[in-house]
Design a protein around this motif. Sequence first.
Motif, mmCIF file in Angstrom:
data_model
loop_
_atom_site.group_PDB
_atom_site.id
_atom_site.type_symbol
_atom_site.label_atom_id
_atom_site.label_comp_id
_atom_site.label_asym_id
_atom_site.label_seq_id
_atom_site.Cartn_x
_atom_site.Cartn_y
_atom_site.Cartn_z
ATOM 1 N N LEU A 73 0.821 -1.198 0.000
ATOM 2 C CA LEU A 73 0.000 0.000 0.000
ATOM 3 C C LEU A 73 0.861 1.257 0.000
ATOM 4 O O LEU A 73 0.493 2.286 -0.535
ATOM 5 C CB LEU A 73 -0.831 -0.036 1.294
ATOM 6 C CG LEU A 73 -1.839 1.028 1.576
ATOM 7 C CD1 LEU A 73 -2.994 0.856 0.625
ATOM 8 C CD2 LEU A 73 -2.326 0.903 3.014
ATOM 9 N N LEU B 151 -6.672 5.169 4.562
ATOM 10 C CA LEU B 151 -6.135 3.989 5.244
ATOM 11 C C LEU B 151 -4.981 4.390 6.168
ATOM 12 O O LEU B 151 -4.819 3.836 7.251
ATOM 13 C CB LEU B 151 -5.679 2.928 4.227
ATOM 14 C CG LEU B 151 -6.792 2.339 3.349
ATOM 15 C CD1 LEU B 151 -6.239 1.307 2.383
ATOM 16 C CD2 LEU B 151 -7.897 1.711 4.201
ATOM 17 N N TYR C 255 -5.197 -1.482 7.883
ATOM 18 C CA TYR C 255 -6.405 -2.271 7.594
ATOM 19 C C TYR C 255 -7.225 -2.489 8.854
ATOM 20 O O TYR C 255 -8.121 -3.314 8.886
ATOM 21 C CB TYR C 255 -6.000 -3.623 7.008
ATOM 22 C CG TYR C 255 -5.023 -3.510 5.860
ATOM 23 C CD1 TYR C 255 -5.488 -3.286 4.563
ATOM 24 C CD2 TYR C 255 -3.647 -3.601 6.062
ATOM 25 C CE1 TYR C 255 -4.598 -3.162 3.510
ATOM 26 C CE2 TYR C 255 -2.751 -3.485 5.011
ATOM 27 C CZ TYR C 255 -3.234 -3.259 3.734
ATOM 28 O OH TYR C 255 -2.364 -3.133 2.696
ATOM 29 N N ARG D 154 -16.144 -3.331 9.163
ATOM 30 C CA ARG D 154 -15.493 -4.224 8.211
ATOM 31 C C ARG D 154 -14.030 -3.874 8.048
ATOM 32 O O ARG D 154 -13.630 -2.730 8.232
ATOM 33 C CB ARG D 154 -16.167 -4.106 6.847
ATOM 34 C CG ARG D 154 -17.519 -4.762 6.816
ATOM 35 C CD ARG D 154 -18.340 -4.393 5.613
ATOM 36 N NE ARG D 154 -17.602 -3.757 4.527
ATOM 37 C CZ ARG D 154 -18.171 -3.275 3.448
ATOM 38 N NH1 ARG D 154 -19.474 -3.351 3.303
ATOM 39 N NH2 ARG D 154 -17.467 -2.720 2.504
ATOM 40 N N VAL D 155 -13.246 -4.883 7.670
ATOM 41 C CA VAL D 155 -11.877 -4.611 7.270
ATOM 42 C C VAL D 155 -11.969 -3.834 5.950
ATOM 43 O O VAL D 155 -12.700 -4.242 5.050
ATOM 44 C CB VAL D 155 -11.090 -5.930 7.093
ATOM 45 C CG1 VAL D 155 -9.713 -5.676 6.512
ATOM 46 C CG2 VAL D 155 -10.988 -6.648 8.433
ATOM 47 N N PRO D 156 -11.266 -2.705 5.826
ATOM 48 C CA PRO D 156 -11.515 -1.810 4.691
ATOM 49 C C PRO D 156 -10.906 -2.260 3.365
ATOM 50 O O PRO D 156 -11.360 -1.847 2.301
ATOM 51 C CB PRO D 156 -10.871 -0.486 5.136
ATOM 52 C CG PRO D 156 -9.797 -0.902 6.090
ATOM 53 C CD PRO D 156 -10.322 -2.118 6.796
ATOM 54 N N ALA D 157 -9.860 -3.083 3.431
ATOM 55 C CA ALA D 157 -9.202 -3.490 2.186
ATOM 56 C C ALA D 157 -8.446 -4.783 2.434
ATOM 57 O O ALA D 157 -8.163 -5.150 3.578
ATOM 58 C CB ALA D 157 -8.242 -2.408 1.701
ATOM 59 N N MET D 158 -8.118 -5.470 1.340
ATOM 60 C CA MET D 158 -7.456 -6.762 1.441
ATOM 61 C C MET D 158 -6.158 -6.719 0.650
ATOM 62 O O MET D 158 -6.103 -6.139 -0.429
ATOM 63 C CB MET D 158 -8.375 -7.811 0.820
ATOM 64 C CG MET D 158 -8.524 -9.040 1.642
ATOM 65 S SD MET D 158 -9.949 -10.028 1.129
ATOM 66 C CE MET D 158 -9.571 -10.424 -0.530
ATOM 67 N N VAL D 159 -5.094 -7.317 1.193
ATOM 68 C CA VAL D 159 -3.826 -7.382 0.475
ATOM 69 C C VAL D 159 -3.950 -8.471 -0.603
ATOM 70 O O VAL D 159 -4.169 -9.646 -0.294
ATOM 71 C CB VAL D 159 -2.667 -7.713 1.434
ATOM 72 C CG1 VAL D 159 -1.356 -7.809 0.672
ATOM 73 C CG2 VAL D 159 -2.577 -6.666 2.541
ATOM 74 N N ASP D 160 -3.796 -8.070 -1.870
ATOM 75 C CA ASP D 160 -4.074 -8.988 -2.975
ATOM 76 C C ASP D 160 -3.268 -10.282 -2.909
ATOM 77 O O ASP D 160 -3.789 -11.362 -3.121
ATOM 78 C CB ASP D 160 -3.802 -8.292 -4.316
ATOM 79 C CG ASP D 160 -4.779 -7.147 -4.557
ATOM 80 O OD1 ASP D 160 -5.821 -7.125 -3.864
ATOM 81 O OD2 ASP D 160 -4.496 -6.285 -5.407
ATOM 82 N N VAL E 274 -14.036 -11.531 5.704
ATOM 83 C CA VAL E 274 -13.372 -10.346 5.141
ATOM 84 C C VAL E 274 -13.739 -10.148 3.663
ATOM 85 O O VAL E 274 -14.322 -9.119 3.319
ATOM 86 C CB VAL E 274 -11.844 -10.396 5.357
ATOM 87 C CG1 VAL E 274 -11.170 -9.205 4.691
ATOM 88 C CG2 VAL E 274 -11.522 -10.416 6.848
ATOM 89 N N PRO E 275 -13.435 -11.140 2.777
ATOM 90 C CA PRO E 275 -13.899 -10.947 1.391
ATOM 91 C C PRO E 275 -15.418 -10.886 1.313
ATOM 92 O O PRO E 275 -15.966 -10.276 0.384
ATOM 93 C CB PRO E 275 -13.355 -12.175 0.650
ATOM 94 C CG PRO E 275 -12.993 -13.161 1.704
ATOM 95 C CD PRO E 275 -12.652 -12.369 2.942
ATOM 96 N N ARG F 175 -17.267 -9.181 3.044
ATOM 97 C CA ARG F 175 -17.700 -7.835 3.456
ATOM 98 C C ARG F 175 -18.639 -7.868 4.667
ATOM 99 O O ARG F 175 -19.588 -7.097 4.773
ATOM 100 C CB ARG F 175 -18.389 -7.110 2.298
ATOM 101 C CG ARG F 175 -17.470 -6.849 1.111
ATOM 102 C CD ARG F 175 -18.228 -6.228 -0.054
ATOM 103 N NE ARG F 175 -17.358 -5.526 -0.986
ATOM 104 C CZ ARG F 175 -16.657 -6.147 -1.933
ATOM 105 N NH1 ARG F 175 -16.725 -7.464 -2.063
ATOM 106 N NH2 ARG F 175 -15.885 -5.452 -2.749
#
Lengths: 342, 323
Positions: free
Chosen positions: A90, A117, A233, A247-253, A263-264, A266
């Motif tokens: 990020l 973030l 996150y 919710r967790v705001p973003a996911m590490v790809d 998490v995915p 949402r």
Amino acid sequence: MSGSELEDALARLDRARGPADLFGGDEAEAVRRYRRLARLVHPDAGGGRTEEAFARLTSLWRAYNRGDETLITTRRHAYRLEGDPIGGDLVLLYAARPEPGRGVLLKMPRDPADGDLLEREAVALRQLQKDGDARFLPYVPRLVESFRHRDGATGTRRQVNVVAALDGFHSLAAVGRAFPDGVDPRDAAWMWRRLLAGLGFAHRAGVLHGAVLPDHVMIHPEEHGLVLVDWCYSVPGCFAHADPSGRVPAMVDRYADWYPPEVPGRQAASPATDIFMAARCMTELMGDKVPKAMRSFARGCMPPAPNRRPADAWRLLAEFDELLERLYGPRRFRPFHMPATR
Amino acid sequence: MGSGNWSTDVYAARASYRASTGASAFAYSDGGATAVHPDLDPRGVTVRESRDSADHPESLAIGVLFDVTGSMGTVPRTLQAKLPDLLGLLLRKGYVEHPHILFGAVGDATCDRAPLQVGQFEADNRMDDDLGKILLEGGGGGQMRESYELAMYFMARHTAIDCFDKRGKRGYLFMIGDELAYPKAKRREIARFVGGEPDEDVPIAELVRELQRRYDVYFIIPEGAYHSGNREVKDFWQELLGQNVLYLDDLDAVCETIALTIGLAEDAIDLGEGLGHLAEAGSDAGASVSRALARLDAARAPVAVSSTPPGLDAAGPSATTRL
């Protein structure tokens, strides 16, 4: 991009004897020229054959900007950025040494739109500092300050967090690479214990980490220390006003398949989210060396349904200690060393 | 208006006098009054003024208007008790050199006895007297709306502030409450409670626009209040004021929150410094204030200017997925 443009750029780079030859005297124009050249000769764009040219461009640009370019002055500190940045998913991390003061890292988001973030991380670290049990503060990074950065030429704004640098720490990812056959479970045991303590501390202070991944768990081999980094996150309870979703705001790809389903999906995260990911990190680290009892313990931490997982890291730590005692008898300090070469 | 100097000592002396005699800070209200005190009656007032003077050459106008209906519970009394901290903090820490503070109260124009009460801009203990004259309604209409629009109408069109008029510097307006406003300031109500009569009703968005030219406008929702958890209330104010809606989980921290908000906006401090000041002053409101102002701080944090460090502009996009 036409081939001749690239050839032209490479020729100009070749001819340049110094930074001024390439970038000229006008600061704004220099930025434009640098950007144009960087776009042309970037290794991704040049099909691999421009790596050398890109390195030369970068070093010329750095030389051109020696002076105030690597100096970022805030109300509190002046940071002279040292060396090449460390790339994160990020952010880029820049080492710096404020005068006076100990080494710090400036976290600057790759994408300026990710400022929220960084803001989230600052909120979480402040909340941990305030509402957390002070004895466990060494488990999280110390926030030096959080500020906005504006590029003088382009006006681009970025939210920046400054955290104290960690000396002698290695990420679990690096530990994993150093022990390709898996880390000895007796060594992994103290890391797991520390990780649960760090989570217990954070959860009691009302903060979920949201991304317990091998890159975010830093351990100190000699001191058996552990620091849980990157709180971008996180889900701080005090954020509920602004973002009541929890919710967790973003996911590490890169680690998309390491996350528990909420998490995915949402759905709201909970302490069980962090506990799931911690168990995943630790079992991966040991590879095939995981004893059966420890594997069962980890499985018990990882059912898909969050409400079937343990949710209290402190209680789980007590259970884990019982397990370790059954497996290895009374606790003894066991030195751990990273191999000198990786 | 707006001359004289504030002394916290005088305040303390007064508070202890009240304590010893058992009189409430809201003596007027508690004395059984049922109508707006004449000093606070906005009806017929041309303007409330905040003017520069020899004592206060660079005045800064600060309005604090709070909901006094029943849904707010003990908030008005808490506010009153904490007021010396507000001015004290502003002055002692140098956030503002010459604050002029106006207090007012908001009720419901459709059913209350005193839907709007507005004192003067004062720079000293006289604002205390204004506060003591505020009539606590304790009623409210039960429809989750109060007449903030009327208060905003008054502040927008019936105040004159030198900080803006002479120096183009905006004042501050804080409203504290837990309910929605009515969508328009109705001309009939304006005529009845303020005086004068515009040609038509004034929509609240219009009032916000007018106000925001001259004031930084904030709405504070105390978490202890009756409707404060209500999503509709939050959405309503957030739509009007964006990040200037502050959620406060500890009523005792209201003055510290106002002081630090002003400090941040005046660029006198960042949040960390402000929280340090609170701790120095022996306030335990830091955690609540920090939570209330974190977002504001991030947006307001001072800007450091330099060129973008090498690597960042050539860096690829973030390797994360937003959820």
